[in-house]
Write a protein that holds these residues in place. Sequence first.
Motif, PDB file in Angstrom:
ATOM      1  N   ARG A   9      31.513  84.261  88.578  1.00 16.48           N
ATOM      2  CA  ARG A   9      31.163  83.050  87.865  1.00 16.48           C
ATOM      3  C   ARG A   9      29.821  83.239  87.156  1.00 16.48           C
ATOM      4  O   ARG A   9      29.001  84.040  87.590  1.00 16.48           O
ATOM      5  CB  ARG A   9      31.058  81.879  88.847  1.00 16.48           C
ATOM      6  N   ARG A  11      25.975  82.638  86.217  1.00 10.94           N
ATOM      7  CA  ARG A  11      24.874  82.282  87.100  1.00 10.94           C
ATOM      8  C   ARG A  11      24.393  80.865  86.780  1.00 10.94           C
ATOM      9  O   ARG A  11      24.220  80.509  85.617  1.00 10.94           O
ATOM     10  CB  ARG A  11      23.734  83.272  86.944  1.00 10.94           C
ATOM     11  N   ASP A  16      19.150  78.888  91.024  1.00 10.85           N
ATOM     12  CA  ASP A  16      18.002  79.784  91.114  1.00 10.85           C
ATOM     13  C   ASP A  16      16.708  78.990  91.245  1.00 10.85           C
ATOM     14  O   ASP A  16      15.810  79.362  92.015  1.00 10.85           O
ATOM     15  CB  ASP A  16      17.933  80.695  89.888  1.00 10.85           C
ATOM     16  N   GLY A  69      25.619  79.997  97.285  1.00  6.14           N
ATOM     17  CA  GLY A  69      25.626  81.319  96.666  1.00  6.14           C
ATOM     18  C   GLY A  69      26.876  82.114  96.987  1.00  6.14           C
ATOM     19  O   GLY A  69      27.383  82.862  96.137  1.00  6.14           O
ATOM     20  N   LEU A  72      29.613  80.792  94.677  1.00  9.98           N
ATOM     21  CA  LEU A  72      29.381  81.199  93.293  1.00  9.98           C
ATOM     22  C   LEU A  72      29.651  82.687  93.095  1.00  9.98           C
ATOM     23  O   LEU A  72      30.162  83.109  92.052  1.00  9.98           O
ATOM     24  CB  LEU A  72      27.945  80.870  92.879  1.00  9.98           C
ATOM     25  N   GLY A  73      29.307  83.489  94.092  1.00  7.31           N
ATOM     26  CA  GLY A  73      29.471  84.931  93.953  1.00  7.31           C
ATOM     27  C   GLY A  73      30.844  85.446  94.307  1.00  7.31           C
ATOM     28  O   GLY A  73      31.304  86.450  93.748  1.00  7.31           O
ATOM     29  N   ARG A 222      15.799  84.153  92.015  1.00  4.11           N
ATOM     30  CA  ARG A 222      16.630  85.364  91.920  1.00  4.11           C
ATOM     31  C   ARG A 222      16.125  86.460  92.848  1.00  4.11           C
ATOM     32  O   ARG A 222      16.905  87.324  93.266  1.00  4.11           O
ATOM     33  CB  ARG A 222      16.668  85.854  90.467  1.00  4.11           C
TER      34      ARG A 222
END
Length: 327
Positions: A9, A11, A16, A69, A72-73, A222
């Motif tokens: 996806r 970022r 962040d 996270g 999303l990752g 990040r």
Amino acid sequence: MTDSPVIARPRFAVIDIARGVAIIAMVAYHLCWDLSFFRFIAPDVGRDPNWVLIARSILAVFLFLVGIGLVLGHGRGIRWPAFWRRTLFVVLGAFAITLGTWLVFPDSFVYFGVLHAIALFSILALPFLAAPLWLVAAVAAVVIGLPFFFADALFNEKLFSWIGFWQVPPPTNDLVPVFPWLGAVLIGVITARLVLASPLAARLAAITPSGRLPHLLAVLGRWSLLIYLLHQPILLAMVYPASAVLHPEIAMRRTDFLGSCQSTCLAGGTTAPLCTTYCQCGLEGVEANDLWNAIYSGLVSAQEQMILDASNRQCSALIYPELNTAQ
């Protein structure tokens, strides 16, 4: 879940930025912890209820973002090479923290702290990236709620304490057990999955840092894991030498003595100005006769007790002059 090649996806800058805020809060807390440990500041940051609440709030946000996270990752499919690279980095960081704290704080070293938890929780949370949301919510509720209803002395031991359920936690500077803290990660998983399935996802993805501060926070976010790994050694490298030069514990023990004396004196019905005079006199007596070890250890020799009694009579006579005539 699939191990086939998947497209990650885009970022989310807003995530962040949130990580950046969280890592700044954690660094600030650890700075206060260090200052407290070396007696630069009076509050006991590791035990004071207000500070404990602050620490747990920061931790909850940090782990919540870990769950976000993960979705999303890897929500469209686990990218195994990237997952294992990151997990290995976290594990190595956790090992470094264990080794470093064992060398500096051998009686309370960190054996299952934040990084240890992130490594394990990231693995445990993988099945929930595609599980039905009701099941994820049910497991999160059990993980968070069960420690309120069950505890056993077995989990007081370090060997089992990382699970949770202790009655008295073993001595350590940081302990993040599976129960209840895995629940924070699962709540992050639920939140991210719900947002990504809604129109809100497009609006959040469109947010980009437009000023120096948001851009800085996004950069810090990040690199949050690296910052977490490095910040405490850097802080200790500054605070410890400063304590060796400035000896803040000397000033702090005076503050502790005066505060304790003042409270006891006021509880006895003496007025605040007289208590101030009395306690200052007592402090001068302790320092003049080098009685700090006796005061703090409670091991008072007969000679030291005679000196303390004489000092007490002298200071009492200072605020009640009639005691001089009585003698």
